[in-house]
Design an enzyme around this catalytic site. Structure first.
Site, mmCIF file in Angstrom:
data_model
loop_
_atom_site.group_PDB
_atom_site.id
_atom_site.type_symbol
_atom_site.label_atom_id
_atom_site.label_comp_id
_atom_site.label_asym_id
_atom_site.label_seq_id
_atom_site.Cartn_x
_atom_site.Cartn_y
_atom_site.Cartn_z
ATOM 1 N N ASP A 9 7.134 -5.262 -4.700
ATOM 2 C CA ASP A 9 7.507 -4.053 -3.969
ATOM 3 C C ASP A 9 8.952 -3.739 -4.375
ATOM 4 O O ASP A 9 9.667 -4.624 -4.859
ATOM 5 C CB ASP A 9 7.403 -4.316 -2.468
ATOM 6 C CG ASP A 9 7.949 -3.164 -1.655
ATOM 7 O OD1 ASP A 9 7.534 -2.015 -1.897
ATOM 8 O OD2 ASP A 9 8.806 -3.403 -0.775
ATOM 9 N N ASP A 11 11.476 -1.079 -2.551
ATOM 10 C CA ASP A 11 12.427 -0.831 -1.457
ATOM 11 C C ASP A 11 12.431 -2.006 -0.488
ATOM 12 O O ASP A 11 11.418 -2.305 0.144
ATOM 13 C CB ASP A 11 12.024 0.441 -0.690
ATOM 14 C CG ASP A 11 12.066 1.690 -1.564
ATOM 15 O OD1 ASP A 11 12.973 1.803 -2.396
ATOM 16 O OD2 ASP A 11 11.184 2.558 -1.402
ATOM 17 N N GLY A 46 7.278 0.595 3.940
ATOM 18 C CA GLY A 46 6.040 0.642 3.150
ATOM 19 C C GLY A 46 5.182 1.863 3.396
ATOM 20 O O GLY A 46 4.260 2.125 2.624
ATOM 21 N N ARG A 49 6.383 8.881 3.091
ATOM 22 C CA ARG A 49 7.356 9.767 3.762
ATOM 23 C C ARG A 49 6.696 10.514 4.915
ATOM 24 O O ARG A 49 7.230 10.578 6.025
ATOM 25 C CB ARG A 49 7.876 10.762 2.713
ATOM 26 C CG ARG A 49 9.196 11.415 3.051
ATOM 27 C CD ARG A 49 9.603 12.357 1.909
ATOM 28 N NE ARG A 49 9.612 11.696 0.612
ATOM 29 C CZ ARG A 49 9.595 12.345 -0.559
ATOM 30 N NH1 ARG A 49 9.582 13.664 -0.595
ATOM 31 N NH2 ARG A 49 9.592 11.680 -1.696
ATOM 32 N N ARG A 117 7.832 7.946 -3.865
ATOM 33 C CA ARG A 117 7.728 8.889 -4.968
ATOM 34 C C ARG A 117 9.065 8.956 -5.720
ATOM 35 O O ARG A 117 9.202 9.731 -6.671
ATOM 36 C CB ARG A 117 7.303 10.263 -4.442
ATOM 37 C CG ARG A 117 5.947 10.188 -3.716
ATOM 38 C CD ARG A 117 5.226 11.516 -3.660
ATOM 39 N NE ARG A 117 5.831 12.479 -2.770
ATOM 40 C CZ ARG A 117 5.615 12.525 -1.454
ATOM 41 N NH1 ARG A 117 4.803 11.647 -0.883
ATOM 42 N NH2 ARG A 117 6.196 13.434 -0.704
ATOM 43 N N ASN A 118 10.049 8.164 -5.294
ATOM 44 C CA ASN A 118 11.345 8.098 -5.974
ATOM 45 C C ASN A 118 11.527 6.782 -6.725
ATOM 46 O O ASN A 118 12.642 6.459 -7.139
ATOM 47 C CB ASN A 118 12.479 8.233 -4.948
ATOM 48 C CG ASN A 118 12.456 9.579 -4.242
ATOM 49 O OD1 ASN A 118 12.516 10.618 -4.897
ATOM 50 N ND2 ASN A 118 12.344 9.570 -2.922
HETATM 51 C C1 BG6 Z 1 8.456 2.826 0.658
HETATM 52 C C2 BG6 Z 1 9.477 2.608 1.746
HETATM 53 O O1 BG6 Z 1 8.749 2.004 -0.430
HETATM 54 O O2 BG6 Z 1 8.472 4.189 0.231
HETATM 55 C C3 BG6 Z 1 9.266 3.584 2.892
HETATM 56 O O3 BG6 Z 1 9.361 1.275 2.238
HETATM 57 C C4 BG6 Z 1 9.244 5.013 2.353
HETATM 58 O O4 BG6 Z 1 10.313 3.425 3.826
HETATM 59 C C5 BG6 Z 1 8.189 5.129 1.265
HETATM 60 O O5 BG6 Z 1 8.931 5.926 3.415
HETATM 61 C C6 BG6 Z 1 8.122 6.531 0.659
HETATM 62 O O6 BG6 Z 1 9.328 6.778 -0.022
HETATM 63 P P1 BG6 Z 1 9.775 8.173 -0.621
HETATM 64 O O7 BG6 Z 1 10.945 7.791 -1.504
HETATM 65 O O8 BG6 Z 1 8.631 8.714 -1.409
HETATM 66 O O9 BG6 Z 1 10.155 9.055 0.523
HETATM 67 MG MG MG Z 2 9.455 -2.505 0.912
#
Ligand code: BG6
Ligand code: MG
Length: 223
Positions: A9, A11, A46, A49, A117-118
């Site tokens: 994983d 984040d 996890g 968004r 998505r980032n």
């Molecule tokens: C996960 C994070 O990896 O990505 C979540 O643990 C987050 O907290 C999710 O909401 C979606 O992320 P993003 O960058 O697409 O908003």
């Molecule tokens: Mg995580």
């Protein structure tokens, strides 16, 4: 433990972007005058968004039109990206570079599987793309954890059967996703969060190739 591949994983495991997600949601929650604190943030790890926003708003979700919710999610992402833009390889979790390099040298296929998505932007900032054999993100796998989709896609891209993959996760939803994918899991963090994992550690720096190769099933380093 049979070690065909390791799927990380992103984040909260390889870097503390979980804190950036929290700070960004906190800014939005304060603007909306919705109560939100670190404890309320933990179960959001996890989740996508949109799912995170739905949980954050709770019963208030009905007060916002779907257009407003899209706009709120966009603002949260702007907040998050402002923080990501300042990241450098220094933001890698302690021990992450060493662990990835050790596994790479041993020829273990490596992937990142993230609901975000980032994820590509974060991985580029951390400078670890060259160490990874596959990156699967929230664009590739729209069903976010605890759905196993993102992990199964990672295993497929690596060409390794799910039963030979080990997942490293900081989220309860991620551990559940790994189980649903038929993969072994290593949880990083408090047992309240990752206690369902097959192995639990306080921090990534406690992990090593030797541990991943040799640990008996369901060992736990902490009581
Ligand atoms: C996960 C994070 O990896 O990505 C979540 O643990 C987050 O907290 C999710 O909401 C979606 O992320 P993003 O960058 O697409 O908003
Ligand atoms: Mg995580």
């Amino acid at each position: 433990m049979g070690l065909g591949a390791v799927i990380f994983d992103l984040d909260g495991v390889l870097t503390d972007t979980a804190e950036f997600h929290y700070q960004s949601w906190k800014t939005i929650a304060d603007e909306l005058r919705v109560p939100f604190d670190r404890a309320a943030n933990e179960p959001l790890r996890g989740l996508s968004r949109e799912e995170s926003l739905a949980r954050l708003l709770g019963p208030r979700a009905d007060q916002f039109s779907s257009e407003q919710r899209v706009e709120i999610a966009r603002r949260k992402n702007d907040e998050y990206l402002r923080r990501v833009e300042k990241m450098t390889p220094v933001d890698l979790a302690v021990g992450a570079a060493e662990l990835l390099s050790e596994l790479k040298r041993a020829g273990v296929p490596l992937a990142v599987a993230s609901s975000s998505r980032n994820a590509h932007a974060v991985i580029d900032r951390l400078g670890i793309a060259a160490l990874l054999d596959a990156i699967v993100d929230g664009n590739d796998a729209p069903r976010s954890k605890p759905d196993p989709q993102v992990f199964l896609q990672a295993a497929e891209r690596l060409g390794v059967p799910p039963g030979e993959c080990v997942v490293v996760e900081d989220a309860s939803s991620g551990v559940a996703a790994a189980k649903a994918a038929g993969m072994r899991s290593v949880g990083i963090g408090p047992r309240g969060q990752v206690g369902e994992a097959d192995h639990v550690f306080d921090a990534l720096q406690e992990l090593s190739l030797q541990m991943l190769l040799g640990a008996p099933a369901r060992s736990q380093t902490r009581v």
